[in-house]
Design a protein around this motif. Structure first.
Motif, short mmCIF file in Angstrom:
data_model
loop_
_atom_site.label_atom_id
_atom_site.label_comp_id
_atom_site.label_asym_id
_atom_site.label_seq_id
_atom_site.Cartn_x
_atom_site.Cartn_y
_atom_site.Cartn_z
N MET A 1 0.85 -1.19 0.00
CA MET A 1 0.00 0.00 0.00
C MET A 1 0.88 1.24 0.00
O MET A 1 1.74 1.39 0.86
CB MET A 1 -0.90 0.00 1.24
N ARG A 2 0.69 2.12 -0.93
CA ARG A 2 1.53 3.31 -1.05
C ARG A 2 1.06 4.37 -0.07
O ARG A 2 -0.10 4.75 -0.05
CB ARG A 2 1.49 3.85 -2.48
N LEU A 3 1.96 4.87 0.75
CA LEU A 3 1.61 5.87 1.74
C LEU A 3 1.81 7.26 1.17
O LEU A 3 2.88 7.59 0.64
CB LEU A 3 2.49 5.72 2.99
N PRO A 4 0.80 8.13 1.24
CA PRO A 4 1.00 9.51 0.82
C PRO A 4 1.93 10.24 1.76
O PRO A 4 2.11 9.86 2.91
CB PRO A 4 -0.43 10.10 0.88
N THR A 5 2.52 11.30 1.27
CA THR A 5 3.46 12.07 2.08
C THR A 5 2.72 12.92 3.10
O THR A 5 1.77 13.64 2.76
CB THR A 5 4.31 12.97 1.18
N ALA A 6 3.12 12.86 4.36
CA ALA A 6 2.48 13.65 5.40
C ALA A 6 2.77 15.13 5.20
O ALA A 6 3.83 15.52 4.75
CB ALA A 6 2.97 13.20 6.77
N ARG A 7 1.78 15.97 5.55
CA ARG A 7 1.93 17.41 5.37
C ARG A 7 2.48 18.04 6.64
O ARG A 7 2.51 17.45 7.71
CB ARG A 7 0.57 18.03 5.04
N ASN A 8 2.88 19.29 6.50
CA ASN A 8 3.29 20.13 7.64
C ASN A 8 4.37 19.47 8.48
O ASN A 8 4.38 19.57 9.71
CB ASN A 8 2.08 20.47 8.53
N GLY A 9 5.28 18.75 7.85
CA GLY A 9 6.42 18.23 8.58
C GLY A 9 6.12 17.09 9.52
O GLY A 9 6.95 16.74 10.36
N LEU A 46 -5.52 24.01 22.93
CA LEU A 46 -5.20 25.41 22.66
C LEU A 46 -4.75 25.60 21.21
O LEU A 46 -5.11 26.59 20.56
CB LEU A 46 -4.11 25.89 23.62
N PHE A 47 -3.95 24.66 20.70
CA PHE A 47 -3.53 24.75 19.31
C PHE A 47 -4.74 24.68 18.38
O PHE A 47 -4.83 25.43 17.39
CB PHE A 47 -2.56 23.62 18.97
N SER A 147 -7.38 17.65 12.61
CA SER A 147 -6.21 18.21 11.93
C SER A 147 -6.57 18.96 10.65
O SER A 147 -5.70 19.59 10.05
CB SER A 147 -5.20 17.10 11.61
N VAL A 148 -7.84 18.93 10.23
CA VAL A 148 -8.23 19.78 9.09
C VAL A 148 -8.04 21.25 9.43
O VAL A 148 -7.86 22.09 8.54
CB VAL A 148 -9.70 19.52 8.68
N LEU A 149 -8.07 21.59 10.73
CA LEU A 149 -7.85 22.97 11.15
C LEU A 149 -6.44 23.45 10.78
O LEU A 149 -6.21 24.65 10.61
CB LEU A 149 -8.05 23.11 12.66
N PHE A 150 -5.51 22.51 10.67
CA PHE A 150 -4.12 22.85 10.35
C PHE A 150 -3.77 22.51 8.90
O PHE A 150 -2.60 22.54 8.53
CB PHE A 150 -3.18 22.09 11.28
N ASP A 151 -4.78 22.14 8.11
CA ASP A 151 -4.57 21.73 6.72
C ASP A 151 -3.66 20.51 6.61
O ASP A 151 -3.03 20.28 5.58
CB ASP A 151 -3.98 22.87 5.88
N SER A 152 -3.58 19.72 7.68
CA SER A 152 -2.82 18.47 7.62
C SER A 152 -3.61 17.40 6.87
O SER A 152 -3.03 16.52 6.26
CB SER A 152 -2.50 17.98 9.04
N GLY A 157 -13.60 17.82 7.51
CA GLY A 157 -13.42 16.84 8.57
C GLY A 157 -14.67 16.03 8.82
O GLY A 157 -14.61 14.84 9.14
N PHE A 158 -15.84 16.68 8.68
CA PHE A 158 -17.09 15.94 8.85
C PHE A 158 -17.26 14.87 7.76
O PHE A 158 -17.89 13.84 8.00
CB PHE A 158 -18.29 16.90 8.81
N GLY A 159 -16.73 15.13 6.58
CA GLY A 159 -16.80 14.12 5.53
C GLY A 159 -16.00 12.89 5.88
O GLY A 159 -16.46 11.75 5.70
N LEU A 160 -14.79 13.10 6.41
CA LEU A 160 -13.98 11.98 6.86
C LEU A 160 -14.66 11.26 8.02
O LEU A 160 -14.66 10.03 8.08
CB LEU A 160 -12.60 12.50 7.29
N GLY A 161 -15.26 12.05 8.94
CA GLY A 161 -15.97 11.43 10.06
C GLY A 161 -17.17 10.62 9.61
O GLY A 161 -17.45 9.56 10.16
N ALA A 162 -17.89 11.12 8.60
CA ALA A 162 -19.05 10.39 8.09
C ALA A 162 -18.62 9.05 7.50
O ALA A 162 -19.28 8.02 7.72
CB ALA A 162 -19.77 11.22 7.03
#
Length: 427
Positions: A1-9, A46-47, A147-152, A157-162
């Protein structure tokens, strides 16, 4: 399974692994755990709150709310059906059957016992360690959705949760239909007597259709020959019959006794899980779905770590005899297959990507020419045009109604997190 590259380091991956490690400190030093865990959660909260005013995808979140709520309702309905079926699977044969029936032979359990003799002691202790449990996987997914709040992770996010809730509901429904079809003995024969208050003797269905043909080979041959329950069992041992009104039909499935009270729903929350083998493992289903969501939405090294934790959980389920090996094996491939089949639910992600690609194709010529002319301002302008997609109206700022929706969403999400921590902390 090919893993996509993680965002924001890989910050999300670091936060997730920190959460698991700090929570494991409770087994090593409860005093340090009591100090570190509040600090970690405070920092994460807080973040997240600091990013709420700058989040630009509330409109897409609003469109995904209805599928999310529908998935939650479906999930709750399947959990109710599962709870009734769990109680029925244990109660229908009575407590004596569970105590007297030996566990099934499990080659996975044999293998782990053999490895205990062959592997170094340190590795065996790591395999035995309770590093991660059910509530950890739920929290890891909630961190992923936040993490959608950080564009990660790509919104909404609700779509992923659904998709997560709907896939889990389908999995729980399939699981219930599987274990209720054939009743298998528990890998822990004492479990039923410690968790359930049900009659010791079988239900009258089992008295008529199972008990006379359970061990006599000649009786089994006769029932195969005539295809009818031919043994006269005489008078059946009856069960306690409370007055449950319109829900009285559940008496045959739940088999209450007089000391358990008058409310039918109170019986469903006492057992904390079933005792006969429930194929396939519900804990492993949650673990696999979390790993699949993490791999598809975020990727990176942290996805590999989560998959290692999934396999660690699987061998622990077998080692501690909460499940047979077949339960964990089936849960892994069923979870992967169901997740792959429900990709249509998180379709807003794919639509957004396709729109950007289509717009990029339209401006490709102008973008190449601007690059040849070394016109950086033009290149940036064209790239911003591609990135607009569904956010053409973002510069106008969110409306008051959207701010109200955002506030309600954040409050509800944190409430769900707290409830999940409270209700699932015991596994």
């Amino acid at each position: 399974m090919r893993l996509p590259t993680a965002r924001n380091g890989g910050g999300l991956g670091l936060a997730a692994i920190s959460y698991v490690l700090i929570d494991y400190v409770r087994h090593l030093s409860p005093s340090w755990h009591s100090r570190l865990q509040p600090v970690l959660w405070t920092v994460l909260v807080l973040f997240a709150l600091s990013r709420v005013p700058f989040y630009s995808h509330w409109s897409s979140e609003f469109r995904a709310v209805i599928p999310f709520v529908a998935s939650m309702v479906f999930m709750l309905a399947t959990l109710l059906f599962e709870s009734v079926s769990v109680r029925f699977s244990t109660a229908v044969l009575g407590l004596d059957w569970h105590s007297d029936t030996p566990p099934l032979p499990d080659t996975g359990q044999w293998l782990l016992l053999a490895l205990n003799e062959k592997l170094p002691g340190t590795i065996v202790e790591i395999l035995r360690a309770r590093i991660i449990g059910l509530h950890h996987y739920l929290m890891l997914f909630m961190m992923l959705a936040f993490s959608v709040l950080f564009d990660s992770v790509e919104a909404p996010g609700f779509g992923l949760g659904a998709r997560y809730m709907f896939t889990m509901a389908i999995g729980r429904l399939l699981r219930t239909l599987t274990f209720v079809s054939t009743i298998l003995p528990s890998a822990r024969p004492w479990c039923a007597t410690t968790r359930f208050n049900v009659p010791t003797y079988p239900h009258h269905w089992a008295q008529k259709y199972y008990v006379p043909y359970a061990s006599d080979a000649d009786a089994i041959r006769q029932i195969l020959r005539y295809d009818i329950a031919y043994v006269d069992t005489g008078d059946y041992l009856g069960d306690y019959q409370p007055d449950w009104g319109s829900m009285s039909f559940l008496i045959d499935f739940l088999r209450p006794i007089g000391s358990e009270g008058s409310a039918w729903y109170s019986l469903l929350k006492k057992a904390e899980g079933g005792c006969n083998d429930l194929i396939f493992s519900g804990h492993m289903l949650v673990a696999v779905l979390t790993a699949m969501a993490w791999t598809e939405a975020y990727g990176g090294y942290s996805s590999g770590v989560i998959w290692l934790l999934v396999f660690h959980s699987a061998q622990r389920e077998i080692r501690e005899r909460h499940h047979y090996s077949v339960d964990c094996v089936v849960a892994i491939y069923v979870g992967i297959l169901i997740w792959k089949m429900t990709g249509f639910i998180w379709s807003l992600k794919n639509k957004s990507r396709h729109k950007r690609l289509a717009k990029l194709e339209k401006i490709q010529g102008r973008l190449v020419q601007a690059a040849k002319d070394s016109d950086i301002d033009k290149v940036n302008e064209l790239l911003r045009e591609v990135g607009l997609g569904n956010t053409e109206r973002q510069n106008q700022g969110p409306s008051r109604a959207m701010w109200l929706f955002a506030s309600a969403t954040i409050f509800s999400a944190f409430t769900v997190v707290l409830l999940a921590l409270t209700w699932t902390s015991g596994g």
